[in-house]
Design a protein around this motif. Sequence first.
Motif, PDB file in Angstrom:
ATOM      1  N   THR A  83       0.861  -1.184   0.000  1.00 23.02           N
ATOM      2  CA  THR A  83       0.000   0.000   0.000  1.00 23.02           C
ATOM      3  C   THR A  83       0.894   1.230   0.000  1.00 23.02           C
ATOM      4  O   THR A  83       1.870   1.290   0.753  1.00 23.02           O
ATOM      5  CB  THR A  83      -0.903   0.038   1.252  1.00 23.02           C
ATOM      6  N   VAL A  84       0.571   2.185  -0.852  1.00 20.25           N
ATOM      7  CA  VAL A  84       1.322   3.436  -0.907  1.00 20.25           C
ATOM      8  C   VAL A  84       0.419   4.573  -0.461  1.00 20.25           C
ATOM      9  O   VAL A  84      -0.697   4.729  -0.964  1.00 20.25           O
ATOM     10  CB  VAL A  84       1.856   3.713  -2.325  1.00 20.25           C
ATOM     11  N   GLN A  85       0.879   5.350   0.498  1.00 22.23           N
ATOM     12  CA  GLN A  85       0.181   6.549   0.921  1.00 22.23           C
ATOM     13  C   GLN A  85       0.781   7.738   0.182  1.00 22.23           C
ATOM     14  O   GLN A  85       1.990   7.975   0.253  1.00 22.23           O
ATOM     15  CB  GLN A  85       0.312   6.757   2.422  1.00 22.23           C
ATOM     16  N   ILE A  86      -0.060   8.473  -0.517  1.00 19.61           N
ATOM     17  CA  ILE A  86       0.380   9.692  -1.190  1.00 19.61           C
ATOM     18  C   ILE A  86      -0.009  10.880  -0.327  1.00 19.61           C
ATOM     19  O   ILE A  86      -1.194  11.092  -0.029  1.00 19.61           O
ATOM     20  CB  ILE A  86      -0.258   9.820  -2.587  1.00 19.61           C
ATOM     21  N   ARG A  87       0.999  11.635   0.071  1.00 15.87           N
ATOM     22  CA  ARG A  87       0.737  12.824   0.884  1.00 15.87           C
ATOM     23  C   ARG A  87       0.946  14.075   0.043  1.00 15.87           C
ATOM     24  O   ARG A  87       1.923  14.188  -0.703  1.00 15.87           O
ATOM     25  CB  ARG A  87       1.655  12.866   2.107  1.00 15.87           C
ATOM     26  N   SER A  88       0.011  15.009   0.152  1.00 17.32           N
ATOM     27  CA  SER A  88       0.163  16.318  -0.475  1.00 17.32           C
ATOM     28  C   SER A  88      -0.312  17.354   0.528  1.00 17.32           C
ATOM     29  O   SER A  88      -1.517  17.498   0.769  1.00 17.32           O
ATOM     30  CB  SER A  88      -0.651  16.409  -1.772  1.00 17.32           C
ATOM     31  N   GLY A  89       0.650  18.031   1.158  1.00 20.17           N
ATOM     32  CA  GLY A  89       0.307  18.945   2.241  1.00 20.17           C
ATOM     33  C   GLY A  89      -0.313  18.165   3.388  1.00 20.17           C
ATOM     34  O   GLY A  89       0.240  17.179   3.874  1.00 20.17           O
ATOM     35  N   GLY A 100       4.644  -2.100  -7.233  1.00 25.91           N
ATOM     36  CA  GLY A 100       5.916  -1.399  -7.150  1.00 25.91           C
ATOM     37  C   GLY A 100       5.748   0.094  -7.240  1.00 25.91           C
ATOM     38  O   GLY A 100       4.734   0.605  -7.701  1.00 25.91           O
ATOM     39  N   VAL A 101       6.761   0.806  -6.763  1.00 21.53           N
ATOM     40  CA  VAL A 101       6.802   2.259  -6.835  1.00 21.53           C
ATOM     41  C   VAL A 101       8.213   2.671  -7.217  1.00 21.53           C
ATOM     42  O   VAL A 101       9.189   2.067  -6.758  1.00 21.53           O
ATOM     43  CB  VAL A 101       6.351   2.898  -5.502  1.00 21.53           C
ATOM     44  N   ALA A 102       8.332   3.667  -8.093  1.00 19.32           N
ATOM     45  CA  ALA A 102       9.644   4.128  -8.545  1.00 19.32           C
ATOM     46  C   ALA A 102       9.650   5.648  -8.642  1.00 19.32           C
ATOM     47  O   ALA A 102       8.704   6.249  -9.149  1.00 19.32           O
ATOM     48  CB  ALA A 102       9.975   3.516  -9.909  1.00 19.32           C
ATOM     49  N   ILE A 119       3.641   4.745  -9.623  1.00 19.32           N
ATOM     50  CA  ILE A 119       3.120   3.637  -8.815  1.00 19.32           C
ATOM     51  C   ILE A 119       2.436   2.668  -9.764  1.00 19.32           C
ATOM     52  O   ILE A 119       1.643   3.082 -10.619  1.00 19.32           O
ATOM     53  CB  ILE A 119       2.120   4.139  -7.757  1.00 19.32           C
ATOM     54  N   TYR A 120       2.725   1.373  -9.607  1.00 15.20           N
ATOM     55  CA  TYR A 120       2.170   0.341 -10.474  1.00 15.20           C
ATOM     56  C   TYR A 120       1.312  -0.581  -9.627  1.00 15.20           C
ATOM     57  O   TYR A 120       1.793  -1.148  -8.633  1.00 15.20           O
ATOM     58  CB  TYR A 120       3.287  -0.450 -11.150  1.00 15.20           C
ATOM     59  N   ALA A 121       0.034  -0.744  -9.992  1.00 17.59           N
ATOM     60  CA  ALA A 121      -0.885  -1.438  -9.111  1.00 17.59           C
ATOM     61  C   ALA A 121      -1.990  -2.149  -9.876  1.00 17.59           C
ATOM     62  O   ALA A 121      -2.204  -1.919 -11.075  1.00 17.59           O
ATOM     63  CB  ALA A 121      -1.512  -0.439  -8.124  1.00 17.59           C
ATOM     64  N   GLY A 122      -2.697  -3.006  -9.153  1.00 20.02           N
ATOM     65  CA  GLY A 122      -3.944  -3.567  -9.645  1.00 20.02           C
ATOM     66  C   GLY A 122      -5.097  -2.760  -9.077  1.00 20.02           C
ATOM     67  O   GLY A 122      -4.908  -1.832  -8.284  1.00 20.02           O
TER      68      GLY A 122
END
Length: 295
Positions: A83-89, A100-102, A119-122
Amino acid sequence: MSKILPGLSRARIIFYGLMIFSSIGCSPQNLEETVSMPRKIEIHANQSAKELLKLGGDQVKVINRPPGVNFYSIDWPRSSLGTVQIRSGAHVVEIPSVLGVAGSDDPNFAEENIINWQIYAGISDQELMNHDEARQRFFAILQSLRNAGWVRAVRVSEPRLKGREALHYLQTRALVYSLDPDYVLSLKEWMSLEDRTTWSFYCDHAYLDISITRDPSRNDLAKPGAYFVEYSLRSENERWRAVVGPAKRVNWKAELPAALSAQQRLRALAEDELKKNHIPIDEAYRDPPVPRLGP
C-alpha cells in the motif's frame, strides 16, 4: 497521458503489466525474499532520499544513471501486495494493491529532491474480477482522491469539458484527454475505454495522473477481466516544466509565460469550435495556480 520516467520505468510498466495480466511470478531472488519489507510506505512530491530511505530501509533500491539521475524503487511480491500513501500537504490518500513504486530526481534541480513518482498497481489484490466490479472499485479509488482534496486538472491547451462530453471528446477528437473523475462511466462506456485512459488531478503543489489498462485478451463481458493501474505523481515545478518541453526545461521559468500563452490560445480555438457545435464548456473550471516565476 501520464508521464513515463525514461528507461527504467518503461521497462517496469511492461514488467508489472505482465505480472497482472499473465500472473507471472517473480523469482525468489528478486521479490519473495522481501517478505519482511514494509507493507505500507508514504511518498510525496519533493520527498528527500533521506526520508525515503528512513521509511523503506534496505528495501529501497537506488540506481544512478547518466547524467546523474537517481532512481529509487520498492517492489512487492504478487502474493503480498503493498500500500502506498500519497501525501500532499495535509492531504493523504491510500493506494491499494501496489506491485511497485519508482521515483527519480534531476541533478539540474537537486534541491527539489524526488520530483517524479510512478506507482504500479492492480485495482484489487484479486488477479481476475468481474468487469463491473472492477469499474466500481476503480471509481471508488477516484472518489477517495476527491474526498482527500484532489481536484481535476485539465491541460491548459485542452478544452474544459466535463461528464459525458469529456468522454466523447476523448473518443472522437483527441488522442489524449483527462476524463472527469466526478462522472462515473456506465459499464458500456467502461468497456469502450482504450488502454491508458487517464484521469488527472491537482492538490497542494502536486499533480497526479491515473491511467487504467485492461488485459486485451480478457475483454469478454461474461468472463472475468484483469486490470493494471498506473499512478504518476509529479511535483508542481516538474509539471510546469513539461509545458515548455525537454529542450527548454532548464530555463523553464523564463520560457513558461510564452508557452502558457500559446497553450491558452489552443484552448480558446478548441472551445470556440466546440461551442459552434453546441457542446457546453465547463466555464466554472479553474486551472491550478502557476508557481512563482521570480528569482
